[in-house]
Write an enzyme that holds these catalytic residues in place. Structure first.
Site, PDB file in Angstrom:
ATOM      1  CB  SER A 199      -0.927   0.012   1.212  1.00  0.00           C
ATOM      2  OG  SER A 199      -0.190   0.009   2.427  1.00  0.00           O
ATOM      3  CG  HIS A 227      -4.081  -1.563  -1.203  1.00  0.00           C
ATOM      4  ND1 HIS A 227      -4.592  -0.289  -1.223  1.00  0.00           N
ATOM      5  CD2 HIS A 227      -3.756  -1.820   0.092  1.00  0.00           C
ATOM      6  CE1 HIS A 227      -4.570   0.223  -0.002  1.00  0.00           C
ATOM      7  NE2 HIS A 227      -4.069  -0.698   0.804  1.00  0.00           N
ATOM      8  CE  LYS A 258      -7.775  -0.320   2.057  1.00  0.00           C
ATOM      9  NZ  LYS A 258      -7.437   0.847   2.887  1.00  0.00           N
TER      10      LYS A 258
END
Length: 410
Positions: A199, A227, A258
């Protein structure tokens, strides 16, 4: 005869003195953080998530979030949330093992398991709690965890909570991982855990090679795909799909906040592992269930992601454009990376000055400092989304060039 005054307990002042002592100690630590350039404060953000937001009263193009596909404000997700709220109410007010297991939860878990090509899934309140729950439940003092040096804080804390022996693997170093796996053959349980897409650096773990090593040394694999889900792979199934190892990861965790635009966390694994977590994972057992509106939102997000694959294509088009142009401007950027783009400033004061220079030019990209990143690697982290149009990107690139020169990064 004892008088009323004589029966009273003597008055002490220890508690106020202790409180004062603690307050002074905490203030000294806060002052030290300020002196090091590591003090944090909450920014005020107004309005919905999107390519533009208001930050501390300044309208800015938004490059600091993780709504990679632009789903957080999608009309279908908002409608799903409203309908679920009208049916189920605003909160469940119970843990799932008591009276909080409404019908939407197993629906989403079955959907996630199918999406990730796993036997079963389990929802957690956050991705952070998912990692805490898995690690603290599955390994203990007789076991060994091989953890990448740049793993997310939730993995680090889960390892600590588990009391397992932790072997830190230099970032993405396959040779070092193999040496450690060879050395620790005698442990009761062995587990290698990595982020799929890191990240803060935006690089991807070499999952195919990690899985091959783990299978060779009979070691369990655990991957946090927070992610990567919705972003990586031909159909957005994540890093395992992109690496060609879908179905070969033993345990996958991730965040639903996300690219899916919702909230909560998940674990996908074998039915045995999921059943064990239901019985042993304290962050699952002792937490109220997610609001039904949140669960309905993620169910709809998965459907939208399949119906609108052009969002992922637009994200990658925007990412490639930004990376190529940033390199042309003079930033040290790999033109072939992911939607997370670090611009390393090297020290906290410089990173935050860079951040402020950008905000004054109408671009919000948060400065990232220790302990989120190692000391000396403080940075601006840009996150590109499918919602940005070409005009947004060009305005941002101009601001980045001007701000980069102002802080002498380019």
């Amino acid at each position: 005869m004892i008088s009323a005054n004589e029966t009273k307990m003597p008055v002490t002042h220890n508690a106020p003195l202790l409180r004062d002592t603690m307050a002074r100690s905490l203030q000294r630590e806060l002052d030290s953080l300020k002196a090091e350039g590591l003090h944090r404060r909450l920014r005020q953000v107004d309005g919905p998530q999107g390519p533009r937001i208001s930050v501390d009263g300044t309208e800015a193009i938004h490059f600091a979030g993780s709504d990679y596909l632009g789903l957080a404000c999608h009309p279908r997700l908002k409608q799903a949330a409203c309908q679920a709220t009208m049916r189920y109410g605003c909160g469940v007010a119970s843990a799932r093992l008591i009276s909080g297991n409404h019908d939407l939860y197993p629906q989403l878990e079955e959907r996630l398991a199918c999406f990730k090509q796993a036997e079963a899934a389990l929802l957690f309140s956050t991705g952070y709690q998912a990692n805490l729950g898995v690690l603290s439940a599955l390994v203990g003092s007789q076991d060994v965890v091989f953890s990448d040096a740049l793993n997310h804080a939730s993995i680090v804390d889960g390892c600590r909570l588990s009391r397992a022996q932790v072997r830190i693997v230099p970032h993405n170093d396959l040779a070092a991982l193999e040496r450690l796996l060879e050395r620790e053959r005698s442990a009761r349980r062995r587990l290698v855990v990595v982020d799929s897409l890191y990240s803060m650096d935006g690089d991807v773990a070499p999952l195919a090679q990690i899985v091959e090593l783990a299978e060779r040394y009979d070691c369990v694999t655990m991957v946090d795909d927070s992610h990567g889900t919705g972003v990586l792979g031909k159909t957005g199934r994540g890093a395992a799909e992109a690496a060609g190892v879908l179905g070969r990861i033993d345990i996958e965790t991730g965040s639903l906040a996300k690219a899916l635009g919702g909230f909560g966390g998940y674990v996908v694994a074998s039915r045995t592992v999921i059943e064990y977590l239901i019985n042993r994972a304290r962050p699952f057992i002792f937490t109220c269930a997610l609001p039904s509106a949140v669960v309905a939102t993620v169910l709809e997000a998965l459907a939208v992601m399949e119906d609108e694959p052009e969002r992922r294509q637009r994200l990658w088009d925007n990412t490639r454009y930004m990376r190529i142009r940033l390199r042309e401007i003079g930033f040290d950027v790999n033109p072939n990376g992911t939607q997370i783009i670090p611009l390393v400033a090297g020290e906290p004061e410089r990173a935050m000055r860079f951040c402020q220079e950008l905000l004054s030019r109408g671009v919000f990209a948060q400065g990232i400092r220790y302990p989120s990143v190692p000391r000396g690697t403080e940075r601006i982290r840009l996150t590109v989304t499918a919602s940005h149009n070409r005009a947004d990107l060009d305005i941002a690139l101009t601001a980045l060039a001007e701000a980069g020169r102002a802080v002498q990064l380019i």
